[in-house]
Structures are given as C-alpha cells and as structure tokens.
Design a protein around this motif. Structure first.
Motif, PDB file in Angstrom:
ATOM      1  N   LEU A  66     -16.062 -19.674 -33.421  1.00  0.00           N
ATOM      2  CA  LEU A  66     -16.431 -20.935 -34.096  1.00  0.00           C
ATOM      3  C   LEU A  66     -17.534 -20.417 -35.318  1.00  0.00           C
ATOM      4  O   LEU A  66     -18.417 -19.588 -35.169  1.00  0.00           O
ATOM      5  N   PRO A  67     -17.733 -19.899 -37.164  1.00  0.00           N
ATOM      6  CA  PRO A  67     -17.924 -20.330 -37.876  1.00  0.00           C
ATOM      7  C   PRO A  67     -18.914 -20.727 -37.758  1.00  0.00           C
ATOM      8  O   PRO A  67     -19.130 -22.346 -37.719  1.00  0.00           O
ATOM      9  N   VAL A  68     -20.010 -20.597 -38.412  1.00  0.00           N
ATOM     10  CA  VAL A  68     -21.637 -20.794 -38.576  1.00  0.00           C
ATOM     11  C   VAL A  68     -21.067 -22.241 -39.453  1.00  0.00           C
ATOM     12  O   VAL A  68     -20.533 -21.818 -40.943  1.00  0.00           O
ATOM     13  N   ARG A  69     -22.414 -23.838 -39.234  1.00  0.00           N
ATOM     14  CA  ARG A  69     -22.537 -23.958 -40.539  1.00  0.00           C
ATOM     15  C   ARG A  69     -23.817 -24.622 -40.849  1.00  0.00           C
ATOM     16  O   ARG A  69     -24.729 -24.760 -40.037  1.00  0.00           O
ATOM     17  N   ASP A  70     -24.157 -25.026 -42.059  1.00  0.00           N
ATOM     18  CA  ASP A  70     -25.359 -25.296 -42.216  1.00  0.00           C
ATOM     19  C   ASP A  70     -25.611 -26.750 -41.624  1.00  0.00           C
ATOM     20  O   ASP A  70     -25.246 -27.999 -41.575  1.00  0.00           O
ATOM     21  N   GLY A  71     -26.681 -26.956 -40.830  1.00  0.00           N
ATOM     22  CA  GLY A  71     -27.067 -28.105 -39.695  1.00  0.00           C
ATOM     23  C   GLY A  71     -26.584 -28.335 -38.648  1.00  0.00           C
ATOM     24  O   GLY A  71     -26.838 -29.612 -38.145  1.00  0.00           O
ATOM     25  N   MET A  72     -26.016 -26.831 -38.306  1.00  0.00           N
ATOM     26  CA  MET A  72     -24.815 -27.598 -36.749  1.00  0.00           C
ATOM     27  C   MET A  72     -25.939 -27.386 -35.709  1.00  0.00           C
ATOM     28  O   MET A  72     -27.385 -26.598 -36.126  1.00  0.00           O
ATOM     29  N   VAL A  73     -25.779 -28.413 -34.857  1.00  0.00           N
ATOM     30  CA  VAL A  73     -26.634 -28.026 -33.905  1.00  0.00           C
ATOM     31  C   VAL A  73     -26.011 -27.545 -32.642  1.00  0.00           C
ATOM     32  O   VAL A  73     -24.567 -28.593 -32.250  1.00  0.00           O
ATOM     33  N   VAL A  74     -26.219 -26.736 -32.015  1.00  0.00           N
ATOM     34  CA  VAL A  74     -25.218 -25.914 -30.773  1.00  0.00           C
ATOM     35  C   VAL A  74     -26.110 -26.135 -29.653  1.00  0.00           C
ATOM     36  O   VAL A  74     -27.391 -25.566 -29.164  1.00  0.00           O
ATOM     37  N   ARG A  75     -25.930 -26.411 -28.225  1.00  0.00           N
ATOM     38  CA  ARG A  75     -25.855 -26.172 -27.392  1.00  0.00           C
ATOM     39  C   ARG A  75     -25.632 -25.315 -26.720  1.00  0.00           C
ATOM     40  O   ARG A  75     -24.385 -25.621 -26.160  1.00  0.00           O
ATOM     41  N   THR A  76     -25.906 -24.079 -25.497  1.00  0.00           N
ATOM     42  CA  THR A  76     -24.940 -23.496 -24.673  1.00  0.00           C
ATOM     43  C   THR A  76     -25.527 -23.329 -23.537  1.00  0.00           C
ATOM     44  O   THR A  76     -24.873 -22.327 -22.576  1.00  0.00           O
ATOM     45  N   ASN A  77     -26.010 -24.586 -22.694  1.00  0.00           N
ATOM     46  CA  ASN A  77     -26.595 -24.470 -21.452  1.00  0.00           C
ATOM     47  C   ASN A  77     -26.534 -25.925 -20.514  1.00  0.00           C
ATOM     48  O   ASN A  77     -27.018 -25.688 -20.193  1.00  0.00           O
ATOM     49  N   THR A  78     -25.423 -26.609 -21.269  1.00  0.00           N
ATOM     50  CA  THR A  78     -26.105 -27.922 -20.225  1.00  0.00           C
ATOM     51  C   THR A  78     -25.251 -27.701 -19.430  1.00  0.00           C
ATOM     52  O   THR A  78     -24.046 -27.199 -18.811  1.00  0.00           O
ATOM     53  N   LYS A  79     -25.164 -29.260 -17.906  1.00  0.00           N
ATOM     54  CA  LYS A  79     -24.426 -28.839 -17.582  1.00  0.00           C
ATOM     55  C   LYS A  79     -22.790 -29.380 -17.489  1.00  0.00           C
ATOM     56  O   LYS A  79     -21.528 -28.369 -17.077  1.00  0.00           O
ATOM     57  N   ASN A  80     -22.592 -29.689 -19.183  1.00  0.00           N
ATOM     58  CA  ASN A  80     -21.195 -30.084 -19.389  1.00  0.00           C
ATOM     59  C   ASN A  80     -20.557 -28.525 -19.429  1.00  0.00           C
ATOM     60  O   ASN A  80     -19.739 -28.279 -18.530  1.00  0.00           O
ATOM     61  N   VAL A  81     -21.374 -27.648 -20.308  1.00  0.00           N
ATOM     62  CA  VAL A  81     -20.569 -26.466 -20.783  1.00  0.00           C
ATOM     63  C   VAL A  81     -20.870 -25.128 -19.576  1.00  0.00           C
ATOM     64  O   VAL A  81     -19.711 -25.212 -19.128  1.00  0.00           O
ATOM     65  N   ARG A  82     -21.819 -25.483 -18.933  1.00  0.00           N
ATOM     66  CA  ARG A  82     -22.069 -24.061 -17.379  1.00  0.00           C
ATOM     67  C   ARG A  82     -20.590 -25.173 -16.157  1.00  0.00           C
ATOM     68  O   ARG A  82     -19.834 -23.763 -15.636  1.00  0.00           O
ATOM     69  N   GLU A  83     -20.471 -26.158 -16.195  1.00  0.00           N
ATOM     70  CA  GLU A  83     -19.509 -26.793 -15.014  1.00  0.00           C
ATOM     71  C   GLU A  83     -17.915 -26.223 -15.810  1.00  0.00           C
ATOM     72  O   GLU A  83     -17.157 -25.951 -15.215  1.00  0.00           O
ATOM     73  N   THR A  84     -18.146 -27.016 -17.103  1.00  0.00           N
ATOM     74  CA  THR A  84     -16.379 -25.897 -17.300  1.00  0.00           C
ATOM     75  C   THR A  84     -16.324 -24.600 -17.638  1.00  0.00           C
ATOM     76  O   THR A  84     -15.167 -24.084 -17.240  1.00  0.00           O
ATOM     77  N   VAL A  85     -17.102 -23.919 -17.807  1.00  0.00           N
ATOM     78  CA  VAL A  85     -17.141 -22.408 -18.250  1.00  0.00           C
ATOM     79  C   VAL A  85     -16.665 -21.920 -16.414  1.00  0.00           C
ATOM     80  O   VAL A  85     -15.925 -21.228 -16.403  1.00  0.00           O
ATOM     81  N   LYS A  86     -17.543 -22.808 -15.841  1.00  0.00           N
ATOM     82  CA  LYS A  86     -17.612 -22.691 -14.028  1.00  0.00           C
ATOM     83  C   LYS A  86     -15.655 -22.625 -13.982  1.00  0.00           C
ATOM     84  O   LYS A  86     -15.320 -22.133 -12.792  1.00  0.00           O
ATOM     85  N   THR A  87     -15.564 -23.731 -13.990  1.00  0.00           N
ATOM     86  CA  THR A  87     -13.733 -24.213 -13.699  1.00  0.00           C
ATOM     87  C   THR A  87     -12.958 -22.802 -13.946  1.00  0.00           C
ATOM     88  O   THR A  87     -11.996 -22.942 -13.820  1.00  0.00           O
TER      89      THR A  87
END
Ligand code: SF4
Ligand code: FES
Length: 237
Positions: A66-87
């Motif tokens: 995923l290329p970076v973009r100016d003004g991008m807002v990213v979250r790496t550790n939300t419940k959704n991310v954690r549960e999806t990666v675990k699955t």
C-alpha cells in the motif's frame, strides 16, 4: 525525494513518497506482522497478515503493497485488524501440516512465531486439507508441500536473485503447490542447490536434507560393497 505526511496510530510522520505504509510504520517504530513479504524480492500482498485500517477505505488494506499518500490516516492495532489477522492466520493453519513437534523448523518457524504472537491456541477451522507431496529425490533439498503456505518467497528468490526460476505455482485452486514445472522433482530440474529458497522459506516446506537422511538413502551394492546413492520416489506427505 518528495515527502508525504501521514498519521499512523495517532503519530504524524513524514516519509518519502515512494514508501509503502509498512515501511512508514517501520520508520516510526511501529511493528506490523508480515509473512509473505520479502523486501525487494517478494512484495505481492499474498498472505494478508499485514492488514491495516485506512480512514475512508471500505476494507482493510495490505500495508506491504500500500503506497503512502499525503494526509493518510492509518491504524494498525484496532480490534478489527487484530481479529481479522488472527482469523487469517488460523485459515492458513487450517490447511497446514501442523506436526510441529517433529518438524525441522520447530522453534524457528515464522508461522509458529506469528501464531504465538497472535495468541492462537486452537484452530477453529477444520476441513479438507490439500494432499501434500514430499520430494526428497535430490541429494540436498527436501520439498514438502504439506507445509507450504504459498507465500511465493522461494519462487521470487529463485527467479529474481538467482535468475534460475525452477520453482513456480503449479495446479490451481485447492491443489495449488509450489514446485518445479511438469511435476518434476528438484533432482530433475536445473536446480543449482544454492539453498536460497530454503533461506527464504518461512516454514519447513523447503529444507536441507540432513546427513542422516543421506545415509538412509545410501544403498550398498551386495557384490562390490560400493555405496550407491539412491532416493525414494516422490510420495504423499
Ligand atoms: Fe513460501 Fe516455502 Fe511454500 Fe515457497 S515453499 S511458497 S517459500 S512456504
Ligand atoms: Fe503483506 Fe503478506 S506481508 S500481504
């Protein structure tokens, strides 16, 4: 190089515009797990272990591509991310030969370490498993497709680094495996036994043949008492 400013986990950072979100996070000291990613060699977004949430995006995104973009807002550790990666990792494990105790890479396996880090204690998905094959015909490399997670790291290291390309994806869908073309053994393909594929493999789908296995393969000619090197046929895992 032009710079862009983005926010990761509330932290504002500036990185070169040709960075990926994974690289930007790393620069900010934020760890995102990866499995198929191998810098400059295998950047294919295959495993979906590096998923992140991007504000405004409808679905989770693979940060390694995923290329970076100016003004991008990213979250790496939300419940959704954690549960999806675990699955996602549980699904990979569901079609993986999990005889870890007797595995060559036990204690040194990226999939095993990732499963521990994600707190996976059981695999919720049980179903049909791909029928694996073991190719131990060559004198130095053993390929066991029952452990392969189809990350493609060996394919691209053989192609791009060694410029040989004897490994690739064969078959389709559930029966996909990584092997030399036309069902050939590593012993019959133009492999130079450099071992780069073994180094790139995150699991034990490719490994070095042990000295003991070479001894087992050796058969003594009863008349001449000369050791004749031989090997068993490609067999089901
Ligand atoms: Fe990945 Fe190893 Fe399978 Fe190659 S053999 S695709 S490196 S898991
Ligand atoms: Fe990004 Fe595999 S590490 S998709």
């Amino acid at each position: 190089m032009e710079k862009v400013t983005l926010t990761i986990n509330g932290m504002q950072i500036q990185v070169p515009s040709n960075y990926t979100v994974l690289e930007a996070a790393k620069e900010a000291g934020i760890d995102i797990p990866t499995l198929c990613f191998l810098k400059d060699i295998n950047e294919v977004g295959a495993c979906r272990v590096c998923l992140v949430e991007v504000e405004g995006a409808k679905s989770l995104q693979a940060s390694c591509v995923l290329p970076v973009r100016d003004g991008m807002v990213v979250r790496t550790n939300t419940k959704n991310v954690r549960e999806t990666v675990k699955t996602t990792v549980e699904l990979i494990l569901a079609n993986h030969n999990r005889e870890c105790l007797t595995c060559f890479r036990n204690g040194n396996c990226e999939l095993q370490r990732l499963s521990e880090e994600l707190g996976i204690e059981e695999v919720s998905f049980q179903g049909e498993k791909r029928v694996g094959t073991v190719d131990d015909l060559s004198h130095s490399i053993v390929r066991d497709s029952s452990k392969c997670i189809l990350c493609g790291r060996c394919v691209n290291v053989c192609k791009k680094v060694q410029e040989i390309g004897i490994l690739d994806f064969t078959n389709r869908g559930f029966n996909t495996e990584v092997a030399p073309a036309f069902g050939k053994s590593m012993a019959d393909a133009p492999c130079i036994y450099c071992g780069q594929c073994i180094v790139a493999c995150p699991v034990a789908a490719l490994r070095e043949k042990t000295d003991m296995e070479r001894v087992w393969d050796a058969i003594e000619d009863p008349d001449t008492h000369v050791i004749v090197q031989t090997a068993p046929a490609v067999r089901a895992a």
